[in-house]
Scaffold this motif. Structure first.
Motif, mmCIF file in Angstrom:
data_model
loop_
_atom_site.group_PDB
_atom_site.id
_atom_site.type_symbol
_atom_site.label_atom_id
_atom_site.label_comp_id
_atom_site.label_asym_id
_atom_site.label_seq_id
_atom_site.Cartn_x
_atom_site.Cartn_y
_atom_site.Cartn_z
ATOM 1 N N GLY B 309 0.833 -1.202 0.000
ATOM 2 C CA GLY B 309 0.000 0.000 0.000
ATOM 3 C C GLY B 309 0.863 1.245 0.000
ATOM 4 N N ILE B 310 0.467 2.227 -0.800
ATOM 5 C CA ILE B 310 1.181 3.500 -0.774
ATOM 6 C C ILE B 310 0.314 4.512 -0.047
ATOM 7 C CG2 ILE B 310 2.159 5.373 -2.130
ATOM 8 C CD1 ILE B 310 2.859 3.410 -4.252
ATOM 9 N N ALA B 311 0.809 4.981 1.101
ATOM 10 C CA ALA B 311 0.053 5.964 1.861
ATOM 11 C C ALA B 311 0.669 7.333 1.645
ATOM 12 C CB ALA B 311 0.090 5.612 3.346
ATOM 13 N N ASP B 494 -0.016 -5.542 3.135
ATOM 14 C CA ASP B 494 0.936 -6.355 3.882
ATOM 15 C C ASP B 494 2.173 -5.531 4.202
ATOM 16 O OD1 ASP B 494 -0.649 -8.724 3.711
ATOM 17 O OD2 ASP B 494 -0.122 -8.757 1.591
ATOM 18 N N ARG B 495 2.405 -4.511 3.392
ATOM 19 C CA ARG B 495 3.493 -3.565 3.649
ATOM 20 C C ARG B 495 2.958 -2.190 3.298
ATOM 21 N NH1 ARG B 495 8.298 -3.497 0.349
ATOM 22 N NH2 ARG B 495 7.370 -4.907 -1.181
ATOM 23 N N ILE B 496 3.368 -1.178 4.054
ATOM 24 C CA ILE B 496 2.952 0.185 3.722
ATOM 25 C C ILE B 496 4.178 1.008 3.368
ATOM 26 C CG2 ILE B 496 1.877 2.312 4.562
ATOM 27 C CD1 ILE B 496 0.200 0.647 6.428
ATOM 28 N N ILE B 497 4.079 1.684 2.222
ATOM 29 C CA ILE B 497 5.140 2.606 1.831
ATOM 30 C C ILE B 497 4.549 3.999 1.923
ATOM 31 C CG2 ILE B 497 6.428 3.450 -0.168
ATOM 32 C CD1 ILE B 497 6.754 0.554 -1.040
ATOM 33 N N VAL B 498 5.269 4.919 2.543
ATOM 34 C CA VAL B 498 4.733 6.274 2.687
ATOM 35 C C VAL B 498 5.450 7.202 1.722
ATOM 36 C CG1 VAL B 498 4.266 8.171 4.245
ATOM 37 C CG2 VAL B 498 4.245 5.828 5.103
ATOM 38 N N MET B 499 4.667 7.950 0.960
ATOM 39 C CA MET B 499 5.253 8.910 0.026
ATOM 40 C C MET B 499 5.029 10.320 0.535
ATOM 41 S SD MET B 499 4.664 7.831 -3.915
ATOM 42 C CE MET B 499 5.640 9.133 -4.659
ATOM 43 N N GLY B 502 7.033 13.381 -3.419
ATOM 44 C CA GLY B 502 7.647 12.669 -4.532
ATOM 45 C C GLY B 502 8.685 11.635 -4.139
ATOM 46 N N ASN B 503 8.899 11.471 -2.854
ATOM 47 C CA ASN B 503 9.867 10.478 -2.403
ATOM 48 C C ASN B 503 9.205 9.468 -1.480
ATOM 49 O OD1 ASN B 503 12.447 11.435 -3.516
ATOM 50 N ND2 ASN B 503 11.999 13.248 -2.260
ATOM 51 N N ILE B 504 9.834 8.299 -1.382
ATOM 52 C CA ILE B 504 9.398 7.354 -0.372
ATOM 53 C C ILE B 504 10.109 7.736 0.918
ATOM 54 C CG2 ILE B 504 9.528 4.957 0.386
ATOM 55 C CD1 ILE B 504 9.072 4.138 -2.483
ATOM 56 N N VAL B 505 9.347 8.075 1.946
ATOM 57 C CA VAL B 505 9.984 8.541 3.178
ATOM 58 C C VAL B 505 9.975 7.483 4.272
ATOM 59 C CG1 VAL B 505 9.635 10.997 2.785
ATOM 60 C CG2 VAL B 505 7.824 9.657 3.846
ATOM 61 N N GLY B 506 9.348 6.371 4.003
ATOM 62 C CA GLY B 506 9.371 5.356 5.038
ATOM 63 C C GLY B 506 8.564 4.136 4.645
ATOM 64 N N ALA B 523 3.288 13.519 6.911
ATOM 65 C CA ALA B 523 3.512 14.956 6.968
ATOM 66 C C ALA B 523 4.961 15.305 6.636
ATOM 67 C CB ALA B 523 3.159 15.480 8.347
ATOM 68 N N GLY B 524 5.754 14.283 6.336
ATOM 69 C CA GLY B 524 7.131 14.533 5.916
ATOM 70 C C GLY B 524 8.088 14.726 7.064
ATOM 71 N N ILE B 525 7.699 14.239 8.238
ATOM 72 C CA ILE B 525 8.578 14.385 9.395
ATOM 73 C C ILE B 525 8.995 13.001 9.838
ATOM 74 C CG2 ILE B 525 8.724 15.180 11.776
ATOM 75 C CD1 ILE B 525 6.349 17.115 10.812
ATOM 76 N N SER B 526 10.286 12.720 9.796
ATOM 77 C CA SER B 526 10.719 11.375 10.149
ATOM 78 C C SER B 526 10.667 11.211 11.659
ATOM 79 C CB SER B 526 12.138 11.119 9.627
ATOM 80 O OG SER B 526 13.017 12.032 10.224
#
Lengths: 412, 552
Positions: B309-311, B494-499, B502-506, B523-526
């Motif tokens: 999933g892309i969140a 099963d896996r979440i990728i956070v965008m 324009g980048n994958i941040v986590g 929100a772009g805050i690691s």
């Protein structure tokens, strides 16, 4: 009540054109009245001239043949979302293909000439459609602009070619050598005396086949499906992996080739040689035919016959009623084009409102409208319906009057 | 009353310069409703904007922000509700009326005449004489004054087409100020700006605020909200969710509010058994239609039998990524590899190449891409697959075969009404979505990419759509899912990728991650930043960043 429903199919396909046509004839009648002639008599002359006797019918069918091709040239492009108003130029250029084949194979048999002339005229006309298609697909230029420009280019090019290249040295007129033998398309009058001196020829059957071909193309082939998808929703076509640029080029080429068939009908069917301006505006009328025919073969066939009848009957009328000049006939033709082509949507909105109201009345209970609102809607649409029925009644009356009068005249 | 307490709280929080006139409301909206057809763009909106403040309005694309502001600016008329400007109830008839009331708007897409000069654009519609010269003369003096006062320098004689986007925006602001705007509405003002230009714009905001002007900022960038607004209102699906004091909130809370935290939907699914990599994306860079880079080097893998999933808050490149993988958008750089086959992206029919490679795609917007709404259902049931021999050999298209396929899809996916001859426009939204899903799933693709599978779909249909997607996973398909519904991502993936931007941040495990952590990522805050915490810190950092970039 805010959302209007689209028209039922029968109203869209039949009622709307009939209403447009009625209005066009009504206003034409006023024009006739203004020059001091009897519009009903004029109408009956027009109808008799177009359908009443063999030669007239022959001419009507001959014109209709041109209009079928021109209408197809418009509609094929229209299905792909392209507004092709270049049938005039495409047909003109296609004259080259027709006359080349006609002259080269003059000594053979028409059964050989016809298919090859179709290929030749189709290739030239198709080229003239392909170039605007290419420019639209690859360069983003609008086909309305390019096709109209290509009409001018075609006209100038043909004048040049006829004056400096194709003209026989001994001939003063800017025209090509004539076909004398098998290059001529067989005239139907050779088989049926009924058609008198009319130039209706074998291309009539080609036109009928082309109409069936169009149906098959759009509703029974992958290509037609793709063209329709593109025309209805280019983004969905892109999503579906359809190459929008390819489809635009293909459909514009097909449209041009279809316009090219006019050239065979005129060059090898009537003139027997290539002359200046042989297309005579048929290509432009094709736009009205296509619009009025709703881009459907049946509609195009009917619209083509209507315009054929207007052309032939109009000439008859100018001859029989001296007060109505040829220019007046053009006015009447223009009115029909105006109301059925350019202003074809005139009655759409009122009709949509009308049908939506009928719908609301029918399913009144199901629609969440306040009780007062519903009452209002009901009374309004009732009024409208009544008005319409009255209007309809009058229309039918006058029509039957005309018919009766015509019958009397014929009997007389 | 909550309003009162909020106001009181406000007063205590906001620095003196602002609070001096914070009792006055610049704008008050009461129960504003607006719908287009059956869709509510705005529903019962209440909003109070204090005079002399910077008020942010956040929400995802399509949340109704722009519609609301268009009502305020007189572009649309509200179906019902009241508008008060400066305490007086008004009915805003059109944009010139709005201007008379002191409301100016800077649109997302500038309303400038490209081949006119700055001066001509500024006086356009505000000429006060028949001849242009006197107006121009007056405007030139006024422009010089405004430029000095607000740091809005532009050459008044330059043509718009020669200006940079940032400068064009200045012209828009000048236009509004020249007309005497006291309230400035800016719709996504930084969407097209470079960081330096954005930083400058925010400095301009400060000056405007000091002069007592009110600024309404519409955006979906939380960073900007945190950096420059005094108050922020969150909208979701046409409704006003909450108005908060910026200082008292943080990006993750805002992200949660924007995306919505509805009841967690229960989706029954077993443990995933990921197999080989079926879809591989390498360093993908994608630009949008106007050339702005939206995907900035994304790499990801999707294996057989898993749902990735892309969140992300929408507008952070997910749509462009999805479109590129589906062949609808040519990537600037990078590779897409489907089952070991690298996609060439030649011509404008790459979508067909991907379909042949075994990928099926449910687009985010069914009306725009997924369906031809004027077609009958059976015609849509073969969209994208008309070349298949199943539907007639060679060039022939067998209507009978198509209709049989359509009937099969209708039956399998319970599409109602079960009539393949019905126009697609006449199906409900949920059933239209099922038509798309049925078509794509029935191809039995090895790689399945899905955008917003349940957008605008009723609860019952959602469940069946989710079950279909799970069933595909269990059948060993590789599935990539993009959704703005965080719950949907969490319950299906099963896996979440956070965008973000324009980048994958986590990347996160849906079973372990909590919503707060996801919100922060979105929100772009690691998460490391969060340890040091404090919203004030974040705010300062961002402001510094922007200022630094501005200096460079």
């Amino acid at each position: 009540m805010s959302a209007r429903k689209p028209l039922p199919r029968w109203a869209d396909v039949a009622l709307l054109p009939v209403l447009n046509l009625t209005l066009a004839f009504f206003i034409s009648g006023l024009v006739v009245l203004m020059v001091g002639e009897n519009p009903i008599e004029a109408m009956s002359i027009l109808v008799y001239g177009a359908f009443g006797y063999g030669e007239g019918l022959g001419y009507t069918l001959h014109f209709a043949t041109n209009f079928v091709f021109a209408g197809l040239a418009f509609s094929i492009a229209s299905h792909a979302g392209q507004f092709n108003i270049g049938a005039e130029g495409q047909a003109y250029i296609a004259g080259l293909g027709a006359i080349f084949v006609g002259l080269a194979l003059d000594g053979t048999h028409w059964l050989l000439v016809l298919p090859l002339a179709m290929l030749g005229a189709g290739a030239f006309g198709g080229l003239w459609g392909f170039i605007p298609g290419y420019l639209a697909a690859k360069r983003g230029s609008h086909v309305v602009i390019t096709t109209i420009m290509f009409n001018f280019i075609a006209a100038s090019l043909m004048v040049y070619l006829l004056n400096y290249v194709l003209k026989e040295p001994s001939n003063m007129a800017p025209e090509s050598r004539s076909v004398v033998g098998a290059g001529k398309m067989p005239q139907l009058r050779e088989f049926w005396d009924f058609f008198g001196y009319s130039p209706v020829n074998v291309m009539l059957f080609v036109a009928i086949i082309a109409l069936f071909g169009m149906f098959f193309l759009f509703w029974r082939t992958e290509l037609g499906y793709k063209i329709r998808t593109l025309g209805q929703n280019p983004k969905a076509a892109h999503y579906a992996g359809i190459s929008n640029s390819k489809i635009i080029m293909i459909s514009m080429t097909l449209a041009g080739a279809m316009a090219g068939m006019i050239a065979i009908n005129e060059v090898l069917g009537v003139q027997n040689r290539l002359v200046i301006d042989f297309v005579f505006g048929y290509g432009f009328v094709g736009i009205a035919v296509g619009l009025m025919g709703r881009n459907h073969p049946i509609g195009i066939a009917l619209a083509a016959i209507l315009f054929g009848a207007l052309y032939q009957g109009g000439q008859e009328l100018a001859f029989m009623m001296p007060a109505i000049t040829r220019e007046m006939i053009i006015v009447i033709q223009a009115l029909v084009i105006l109301f059925t082509g350019a202003m074809e949507g005139l009655f759409r909105t009122p009709l949509e409102i009308f049908f939506t109201m009928i719908d609301v009345n029918k399913n009144g209970g199901g629609v969440p409208v306040s009780s007062t609102g519903q009452a209002l809607v009901g009374s309004e649409s009732d009024q409208r319906r009544q008005k319409k029925e009255n209007g309809g009644g009058v229309g039918v009356g006058s029509e039957s009057d005309q018919r009766r009068q015509k019958k009397e005249k014929q009997e007389g | 009353m909550t309003e009162k307490s909020q106001k009181n709280r406000r007063r205590s929080d906001i620095p003196a310069a602002v609070s001096s006139n914070s009792d006055e409301l610049a704008i008050e909206l009461i129960k504003i409703n607006k719908h287009f057809g059956p869709v509510y763009a705005n529903r019962d909106i209440d909003l109070k904007i204090a005079k002399g403040s910077v008020h942010g309005i956040v929400g995802e694309n399509g949340a109704g922000k722009t519609t609301l502001m268009s009502i305020l600016y007189g572009f649309y008329t509200a179906d019902s509700g009241k508008i008060k400007v400066g305490g007086k109830e008004v009915k805003i008839k059109d944009s010139s009326h709005a201007l008379q009331l002191g409301i100016g708007m800077v649109h997302q897409h500038f309303m400038l005449v490209d081949n006119f000069s700055v001066l001509e654009n500024v006086i356009l519609g505000a000429e006060d004489s028949v001849l242009l010269a006197p107006s121009k003369k007056k405007a030139r003096i006024e422009l010089a004054r405004l430029a000095e006062e607000y740091e809005l320098e532009v050459d008044p004689d330059a043509l718009i087409e020669d200006l940079s986007v940032g400068q064009q925006q200045r012209v828009e602001i000048l236009k509004a100020l020249y007309r005497g705007a006291e309230i400035l509405i800016l719709d996504e003002p930084t969407g097209v700006l470079t960081p330096a230009e954005a930083a400058h714009l925010f400095r301009v905001f400060d000056t405007l605020k000091k002069q007592g002007k009110t600024i309404v900022l519409i955006t979906h960038k939380l960073r900007e909200i945190m950096a420059i607004t005094d108050e922020v209102s969150v909208m979701r699906r046409g409704a006003m969710v909450k108005t908060l004091i910026t200082k008292e909130t943080d990006p993750s809370e805002l992200a949660e509010l924007m995306v919505g935290r509805s009841v967690l939907m229960e989706v029954k699914k077993g443990i995933a058994n990921p197999g080989d990599i079926k879809l591989e994306v390498r360093d993908l860079e994608v630009s949008d239609d106007i050339g702005v880079k939206r995907v900035k080097g994304v790499s990801l893998n999707v294996r057989a039998g898993e749902i990735v999933g892309i969140a992300g808050v929408s507008g952070n490149g997910q749509s462009e990524l999805l479109e590129a993988i589906a062949g609808m958008r040519k990537p600037d750089n990078g590779k897409v590899i489907v089952k070991g086959q690298e996609i060439a992206f030649k011509g404008d029919d790459s979508a067909a190449e991907l379909r042949l490679a075994g990928l099926a795609h449910v687009p985010e917007d069914r009306h725009e891409h997924g369906l031809v709404i004027s077609f009958e259902q059976w015609e849509n049931s073969i969209l994208g697959y008309s070349d298949d021999d199943k539907y007639g050999k060679g060039l022939y298209l067998s209507v009978k075969a198509c209709k049989n396929e359509a009937k099969k899809q209708i039956e399998e996916f319970d599409i109602r009404p079960p009539n393949p001859l019905l126009k697609t426009a006449n199906f409900s939204g949920g059933n239209q979505q099922k038509i798309v899903l049925a078509r794509e799933i029935s191809r039995d693709p090895d790689v399945f990419i899905v955008g917003q599978p349940t957008r605008g779909v009723d609860i019952g249909a959602i469940e069946s759509i989710h079950n279909h997607i799970i069933a595909m996973r269990d059948a060993g398909k590789a599935i990539l899912l993009v959704s703005v519904e965080l719950d949907e991502i969490r319950s299906l993936s099963d896996r979440i990728i956070v965008m973000f931007d324009g980048n994958i941040v986590g990347e996160a495990d849906p079973d372990k991650v909590n919503e707060g952590e996801l919100g922060l990522l979105m929100a772009g805050i690691s998460s490391q930043d969060k340890d040091k915490q404090e919203e004030a810190f974040v705010k300062d950092k961002i402001a510094n960043d922007l200022a630094n970039k501005g200096a460079v």
